[in-house]
Design an enzyme around this catalytic site. Structure first.
Site, PDB file in Angstrom:
ATOM      1  N   ALA A   1       0.772  -1.159   0.109  1.00 10.84           N
ATOM      2  CA  ALA A   1      -0.063  -0.006  -0.038  1.00 10.84           C
ATOM      3  C   ALA A   1       1.186   1.461   0.021  1.00 10.84           C
ATOM      4  CB  ALA A   1      -1.090  -0.040   1.256  1.00 10.84           C
TER       5      ALA A   1
ATOM      6  N   ASN B   1      -7.076   2.689  10.630  1.00 18.38           N
ATOM      7  CA  ASN B   1      -6.085   1.542  11.393  1.00 18.38           C
ATOM      8  C   ASN B   1      -5.830   1.468  12.683  1.00 18.38           C
ATOM      9  OD1 ASN B   1      -4.491   3.786  10.161  1.00 18.38           O
ATOM     10  ND2 ASN B   1      -2.594   2.656  11.139  1.00 18.38           N
TER      11      ASN B   1
ATOM     12  N   SER C   1      -3.975  -3.531  -0.054  1.00 23.74           N
ATOM     13  CA  SER C   1      -2.518  -4.447   0.236  1.00 23.74           C
ATOM     14  C   SER C   1      -2.943  -5.708   0.672  1.00 23.74           C
ATOM     15  CB  SER C   1      -1.809  -3.450   1.498  1.00 23.74           C
ATOM     16  OG  SER C   1      -0.592  -4.344   1.734  1.00 23.74           O
ATOM     17  N   ALA C   2      -2.176  -6.925   0.210  1.00 21.27           N
ATOM     18  CA  ALA C   2      -2.628  -8.030   0.378  1.00 21.27           C
ATOM     19  C   ALA C   2      -2.472  -8.713   1.912  1.00 21.27           C
ATOM     20  CB  ALA C   2      -1.601  -9.051  -0.591  1.00 21.27           C
ATOM     21  N   HIS C   3      -1.368  -7.946   2.478  1.00 28.51           N
ATOM     22  CA  HIS C   3      -1.189  -8.633   3.738  1.00 28.51           C
ATOM     23  C   HIS C   3      -2.201  -8.241   4.974  1.00 28.51           C
ATOM     24  CE1 HIS C   3       0.827  -5.597   6.126  1.00 28.51           C
ATOM     25  NE2 HIS C   3       1.034  -5.007   5.051  1.00 28.51           N
TER      26      HIS C   3
ATOM     27  N   THR D   1      11.349  -6.852 -12.173  1.00 32.70           N
ATOM     28  CA  THR D   1      10.387  -8.265 -12.826  1.00 32.70           C
ATOM     29  C   THR D   1       9.406  -8.458 -11.762  1.00 32.70           C
ATOM     30  OG1 THR D   1      12.461  -9.136 -13.636  1.00 32.70           O
ATOM     31  CG2 THR D   1      10.685 -10.547 -13.637  1.00 32.70           C
TER      32      THR D   1
ATOM     33  N   CYS E   1       3.629   0.652  13.122  1.00 38.29           N
ATOM     34  CA  CYS E   1       5.007   1.514  13.086  1.00 38.29           C
ATOM     35  C   CYS E   1       5.088   2.304  14.113  1.00 38.29           C
ATOM     36  CB  CYS E   1       4.809   2.259  11.667  1.00 38.29           C
ATOM     37  SG  CYS E   1       3.183   3.222  11.598  1.00 38.29           S
TER      38      CYS E   1
END
Ligand code: PLP
Length: 383
Positions: free
Chosen positions: A74, A155, A203-205, A236, A323
């Protein structure tokens, strides 16, 4: 035998669903081609898998596959969105309006932009529940805004923002909108709201997927030339992570409604138990506009870092955002909500997920109550 640990810190990150892990491993082992190698079948298969994942991300948020641009999470998606907004602004500095409770990924990008003279920021306050008012947004928009930054859900306290209505107001005023949906996507229905998305980040996590992969979603952004400022050579593509992200989005789309009801019921049980077991405990955030998995409380006379440390070996929860937790930094969100000092000092962020069981919640309630009482006794003894 010691009791198994209990994970209640899903806003920081979520455990990976085994079905998602299977998709990651399968992609890693079976579809290892480079999706840019379109001249052979290996590359084309990898490209097809990336496209299939883009379709799943798009379906979760009500966009088109060509609107999905994969990123390393993200945070880079937010930076990319802001850079696109700068590049597309009619004149610089970019006039930004942002809520005071945005994630540090947004706040830091804006601070850097202001320091470099590339943008100005008008701040939008939140109420005591951590929710922005549409009136305040309308007032700020009247002053002239190019980009409105409004997270879909916070969050820390889990407050769900009126992001769909804000997009309408912003577009009427000629502003684009960056919606940080990192906590909301997969928990709150987005696709059904038929949003006219400029920039939406996920965000995937946070949805039982792998770390280090996310997406910026916006009209035709998949193949848009990168903004000049960020146009370094691109690595890549991380096909296995993207495959996992796609599977995580698919599962959320199919299972979110049922899961979130069950999680909300567990959250409410935990909330009732804590309210009954800790005198003076208050629940922070909006009682009505809150993520189903969020329980943010303040306990009196027990510093939150001491409570979290007391529980560290058995129960994972947090004092605030991942964080800042551990660093004793005051939460900018709780300050923006105007919470009194004791509510900031005694703040505990508890966040549930789809794998938590009723037994875990019962055990967690007992352990949290005991930890708070222990810390309160220690504090009292030292006074
Ligand atoms: N935005 C919000 C609201 C978040 O909760 C987070 C993660 O904590 C981020 C952005 C950053 O996400 P990522 O770890 O994918 O960079």
């Amino acid at each position: 035998m010691t009791a198994p640990r209990i994970y209640l810190d899903h806003h920081a990150t979520t455990p990976v669903d085994s079905r998602v892990a299977a998709a990651v491993v399968e992609a890693m082992m079976e579809v290892f081609g480079n999706p840019n190698s379109m001249h052979h079948a290996f590359g084309r298969e990898a490209a097809a898998l990336v496209d299939a994942s883009a379709r799943e991300v798009a379906r979760l948020v009500g966009a088109e596959p060509e609107d999905v641009r994969f990123t390393g999470g993200a945070s880079p998606a937010i930076q990319l969105a802001i850079a696109f907004a700068e590049e597309r602004a009619p004149t610089l500095p970019l006039r930004v309006a942002a809520s005071t409770i945005e994630h540090p990924a947004v706040l830091e990008a804006l601070e850097r932009g202001v320091a470099a003279g590339r943008m100005t920021v008008d701040w939008i306050n939140v109420d005591e529940d951590g929710v922005v008012s549409l009136n305040e947004i309308a007032m700020v928009l009247e002053r002239g805004v190019d980009l409105l930054c409004l997270m879909a859900a916070n969050n820390e306290v889990g407050s769900i923002q009126p992001f769909a209505e804000a997009i309408g107001l912003a577009h009427d005023a000629g502003a684009a909108v960056l919606v940080d949906a990192t906590q909301a996507a997969g928990r709150v229905p987005i696709a059904t709201r038929n949003l006219d998305i400029d920039y939406l980040v996920l965000s995937a996590h946070k949805i039982y997927g792998p770390k280090g992969v996310g997406a910026l979603v916006g009209l035709d952004l998949a193949d848009a030339a990168p903004p000049e400022r960020l146009s370094d050579h691109v690595s890549t593509t991380n096909v296995p992570a993207i495959a996992g992200f796609g599977e995580a989005c698919r599962l959320r789309r199919l299972e979110m409604a049922e899961d979130e009801l069950r999680i909300a019921a567990l959250r409410d049980r935990l909330q009732d138990a804590l309210l009954a077991g800790v005198s003076g405990l208050v629940v922070n955030g909006s009682p009505t506009r809150r993520l189903s998995n969020n329980l943010h409380v303040s306990v009196p006379d027990a510093p939150n870092d001491a409570v979290v440390a007391h529980l560290a070996a058995t129960i994972a929860l947090s004092t605030g955002a991942a964080c800042v937790s551990g660093a004793d930094a005051p939460s900018h969100v709780l300050r923006a909500m105007g919470l009194s000092q004791w509510r900031q000092d005694g703040a505990l962020r508890i966040s549930l997920g789809r794998f938590n069981t009723p037994e875990e919640i019962e055990r967690a309630a007992g352990a949290i109550i005991a930890a708070v009482r222990d810390v309160q006794s220690l504090v009292e003894a030292t006074h």
